[in-house]
Structure formats: C-alpha cells, structure tokens
Design an enzyme around this catalytic site. Structure first.
Site, PDB file in Angstrom:
ATOM      1  N   GLU A  12       0.841  -1.211   0.000  1.00 55.09           N
ATOM      2  CA  GLU A  12       0.000   0.000   0.000  1.00 55.09           C
ATOM      3  C   GLU A  12       0.874   1.260   0.000  1.00 55.09           C
ATOM      4  O   GLU A  12       0.786   2.113   0.883  1.00 55.09           O
ATOM      5  CB  GLU A  12      -0.991  -0.017   1.167  1.00 55.09           C
ATOM      6  CG  GLU A  12      -1.986  -1.164   1.034  1.00 55.09           C
ATOM      7  CD  GLU A  12      -3.191  -1.110   1.968  1.00 55.09           C
ATOM      8  OE1 GLU A  12      -3.222  -0.278   2.885  1.00 55.09           O
ATOM      9  OE2 GLU A  12      -4.111  -1.920   1.754  1.00 55.09           O
ATOM     10  N   GLU A  30      -4.790  -8.909  -0.557  1.00 51.86           N
ATOM     11  CA  GLU A  30      -5.605  -8.711   0.651  1.00 51.86           C
ATOM     12  C   GLU A  30      -7.056  -8.612   0.216  1.00 51.86           C
ATOM     13  O   GLU A  30      -7.409  -7.737  -0.590  1.00 51.86           O
ATOM     14  CB  GLU A  30      -5.209  -7.427   1.400  1.00 51.86           C
ATOM     15  CG  GLU A  30      -3.877  -7.514   2.085  1.00 51.86           C
ATOM     16  CD  GLU A  30      -3.539  -6.273   2.914  1.00 51.86           C
ATOM     17  OE1 GLU A  30      -4.467  -5.576   3.394  1.00 51.86           O
ATOM     18  OE2 GLU A  30      -2.339  -6.001   3.063  1.00 51.86           O
TER      19      GLU A  30
END
Ligand code: AHR
Length: 523
Positions: A175, A306
């Site tokens: 991220e 994820e």
C-alpha cells in the site's frame, strides 16, 4: 421458491485456477501472529518450536498454498535483522501500525519459514520499502535463498540454518499510496523497479517480484505500474522487472457510518455487503483491461493479496487489533469471491484472504486468551469462512469449466433505508475439473427464499456425486467456543437423472443464504 437453470460443459475447458488463489495472509497485527500462530516453546498449548499445533493441523486440511508475511502495513516498518538470531538478543520495537504495542521479534524469519514448512505452504515475503533500504531487502533475499558462501549465507548458517530456503513470492512494499509511504504512483513505480533490480534469483530460486498495487479500482495506479514494467518503447530499461502487480479489496456494509457489526446486521447491510463483494468482478475486469493494453500476452500477473470482510471490532477488544467474528454472511462473501476469482483465472494468479487467524475475515479464532469466546481453556474455533475454503479446495490447480446460467432467478435486494436501492443476482456458480472429477460450487444469497436449481451437465458421463452444504437458520449465525458447530458443512441432497441429448440433469434445492459443493465423478 425461485427457480434457476444452468448448463455446465464438462468437456470445454478454460484457464487453470491457480492453487495460489486460495492463499493466506498473516500480519504482526493483534493476535494473528502472537497467540494465533505463535505461542512460544514454553507454552502449555501443544506446539512445535513455538508454533501452535491446533492451528497448524486445522490449516493443513485447507491445503494452504502460500502465506504472505509479515504485513500489510507492518511490513514497511519491519527490519528483518531484528528477527533473526538468539531470541534473547533480538531488539524489541513498537508496532506503530497496529496499536503501538511492543513487538519482541520472537517470531521472525526462521519461525515464519518453519511455519510454512509445517503448513506445506509457499512463503510470500513482503519486504520493507517504506522505511527500509534496497540493501536491506536485497540482503534478506540473499539470507533466505543463497547457497554456498556469502556474508548473508554465513549469518544464516550461524543462526542454525544450513540449507537455503525456496522463496517463490516477494512483495516490494505494501500500500505504497498509504501506510507504505504515501507515495504518488509514478514515484512508487520507479522505486519498485529499482528495488526489483536488486532482488536477485540466487541459485535455483526463482522470485516472483510483486509490486504493491492499488486499492479497489484505482486504475491509474495500475497503469503507472504497467507503464514502468512493460516500458513500451524503452531501449535501456529491462522489461518485466517485476512479475506481478497486486491490489487490495475489502468488503463491508458500506452504509457510510461505520464498517458495521460482524454479527448484528440488517437485511440491508447483508445485501450491501454481498453487492460490494460482487463488485470485485468489475474491479478485476477493469485492472485486467488496463494490463491487457500494455501486456496482451498476460506475462504480468494480477494478485489480490488482501481481500475479505472488515467489520467493527468485537466489543471489548482493542480497536487496533481488528478482531472480528465471522458469520454465514462472511462465508458467502468468500464463496462469491472464489467464483469471481475462478472466472478471472487467466490474469488473476494469486489471492490472499486477510487474515488467517484472529484478524479480519479469519479461518480460525483462538479461544485461550481474552476476546471472543475466551475463557482461558485453550482451543480454536473454525469459522464459516474456514469451511468454504475447505469445501472449495478441490478447485486448486483444477481447470475451470464454463457455466452458463440460462434461467436466472429474480434479483433480490433492498430499498428501505437512506441509501440507494440495490439488487443483486441471488445465484453464483463456478465449476472446475481435475483428475476425472469435477467440482461445482453453488451460492444462494437470497435471504427470503430457496432456489430450485437444475444443472444440465453436458459433454461427459457422471457416475457418482458427493454433495455438502453450509448454511444456518439465519445469516448472523456463527461459531463460538461454547457452540463451535453452529455453521458446519452437512450432507446435501442432489438428484441425478438422464437429461436430453445424452446430458445428465442434476437437481437440488438451495436454501436461503447457503453455499454448497457438488463433486462429480466423471467417466
Ligand atoms: O489487513 C489489514 C491492513 O489492511 C493491512 O495491514 C493493510 O495493508 C491494509 O490496509
């Protein structure tokens, strides 16, 4: 009762469903690692080298193909050298990502690799870009995978491991648009290219380098990475310096107020959750379309490393520990994701549920310490999501089969609150074949009615069936230490009869909010 009809061509094969679509994720977050996987050698809980065996044994039944570690956001503040060597000498750190708790580094590289070996899972290590260095990451790869003699090999051997490990999957940060460094896509794309250059294949180890991708449908992020990796028109930069791009996708009720309770939800929240989960189909298609423009031969993989539900934490638990219960609604989010993953198997090469134990949409809740179902007695609870992974494991590395829904049941939905009305298709099906068998997965999302289903199975003879169903009298049902079998698979009645033109007709009634699998023996 609604009715539906679908056709499955048992002799028309699609792309292979990589086993890695059934991957897992374990972060140093709350009680996932500490208390979840790791209890330490001195624990009264049965363990092998500190790894709790009840969790390992339950996960072995899922054929876990790969395990991502050490984060998530934590990965970008993790320094691997702090987690090797004698435990008493390992420096502690503060886990600033998740609750500012002390991390003693007792679970480090060797412990993770031992866990992967116990599970029979491929390691997927996520390196630190945000607060690390190229040298640090490069040396970690050398430490893990190099044979012969080198500074890192000598360090590994001094720490008790003679042979190199195999590490097929390597994440370049996490991220990067957020907790991994708050970067612009172009800045990260250059950084990922640079890091990837120094992540070497040592000896026979072949790394799949995975660039940290978008959240949801941030297509501009994917495009920036594709420009960097495919480098159309470049003469001096290598192509395919990383082999895959990830993205993250979480599902929740999305009522604009909070993520909502895991167990106490309305019909509207249920349907909104299923609608959000279903939308990953559009999101994968959109990322794939961007990738196709730069890489029509599909040499670069898309990875959803994820995914899962994200609820408000269980009452009384640390908000930073992301500890949540898991109901029949979560199971249906999982079954729907898998149907969609199977459909996109040509580009989507891996997916990782977040997270395996005690955090977010977990397989397992441990019950020997505080938190849900606690009481100090020891033990684990298998969640409804666990059972979906178990029932679906036959799809791993199977070849997908086309499913045509030719009579759709009426859409279901909700229009009674402050948000826009929504409606969803209540039925989802996917199928695959391997080794003389086929596996059909069936989900009914409707809350109000069963679906009478007819499947026309064409192209091969079917000699036997075995069917199981996962459902409960309400979608809020879940398993606890006191009632661990509220939502477990049971036998499912299906009927087979000869159909038209040599086909086989399979009929079944899918109850509301249910998931079923049918295994077929093929002649
Ligand atoms: O899975 C929990 C967190 O969600 C991860 O650490 C992060 O990557 C994501 O935002």
């Amino acid at each position: 009762m609604r009715s539906a009809r679908a056709v499955i061509d048992l002799d028309v094969v699609g792309p292979t469903i990589s086993k890695h679509l059934y991957g897992h994720f374990a972060e140093h977050l709350g009680r996932c690692i500490y208390g979840g996987f790791w209890v330490g050698e001195d624990s009264p809980i049965p363990n092998e080298g500190g790894l709790r065996l009840d969790v390992v044994e339950a996960l072995r039944r899922l054929n876990v193909p790969n395990l991502r570690w050490p984060g998530g956001c934590f990965a970008d503040s993790y320094h691997w050298r702090d987690g090797v060597g004698p435990k008493q000498d390992r420096p502690a750190m503060v886990n600033t990502s998740w609750g500012d708790v002390e991390e003693n580094n007792h679970f480090g590289t060797h412990e993770f690799m031992a866990l992967c070996e116990l599970l029979g899972a491929d390691p997927y290590i996520n390196g630190n870009v945000g607060s690390g260095t190229v040298r640090e990451m490069s040396e970690w790869v050398e430490y893990l995978t190099r044979d012969g003699d080198s500074p890192m090999v000598r360090l590994r051997k001094a720490n008790g491991r003679e042979e190199p490990w195999k590490v097929p999957f390597w994440g370049i940060g996490n991220e990067a648009w957020g907790c991994g460094g708050n970067m612009r896509a172009e800045a990260y794309a250059d950084l990922a290219t640079r890091y990837a250059t120094f992540l070497h294949d040592h000896g026979g180890n072949e790394l799949h380098r995975i660039a940290a991708g978008a959240t949801d449908d941030d297509l501009a992020w994917t495009e920036a990475l594709m420009k960097a990796v495919s480098c159309l028109g470049c003469t001096r930069r290598p192509r395919n310096v990383f082999q895959a791009i990830s993205f993250h996708y979480y599902s929740f009720a999305g009522d604009g107020i909070s993520h909502g309770s895991a167990t106490d939800f309305t019909a509207a929240q249920y349907y909104r959750t299923i609608a959000k989960a279903a939308d990953i189909d559009r999101v994968i298609a959109a990322h794939s379309a961007v990738m196709d423009a730069y890489d029509p031969a599909r040499t670069i993989g898309l990875i959803c490393d994820e995914w899962g539900t994200w609820w408000t934490v269980e009452p009384g638990t640390n908000p930073a520990f992301l500890h949540q219960q898991n109901t029949m609604r979560d199971a249906l989010v999982a079954s729907l994701h898998f149907d969609i993953f199977h459909k996109h198997a040509a580009r989507l090469r891996m997916a990782n549920i977040a997270q395996t134990v005690n955090v977010l949409q977990s397989m397992i809740l441990t019950t020997d310490d505080e938190g849900e179902g606690g009481g100090g007695g020891g033990g684990i609870v298998l969640t409804p999501t666990y059972h979906v992974f178990e029932m679906n494991k036959g799809h791993q590395d199977a070849v997908s089969l086309p499913v045509h829904v030719v009579e759709e049941p009426d859409r279901v939905g909700y229009d009674g609150d402050h948000l826009a009305p929504l409606s969803i298709a209540p039925l989802s099906i996917s199928a695959s074949t391997k080794e003389g068998t086929a596996l059909v997965s069936l989900s009914n999302f409707a809350l109000d009615a069963a679906t009478s289903l007819r499947l026309d199975l064409r192209g091969r003879a079917v000699t036997a069936t075995r069917a199981r169903i996962l459902t409960a009298d309400a979608p809020q049902r879940h398993n606890t230490a006191a009632a661990p079998d509220e939502v477990v698979p049971t036998d499912f009645a299906v009927e087979l009869r000869p159909g038209a033109l040599g086909s086989v007709e399979l009929t079944a009634v899918l109850p509301p909010h249910s998931f079923a699998t049918v295994e077929l023996d093929l002649a």
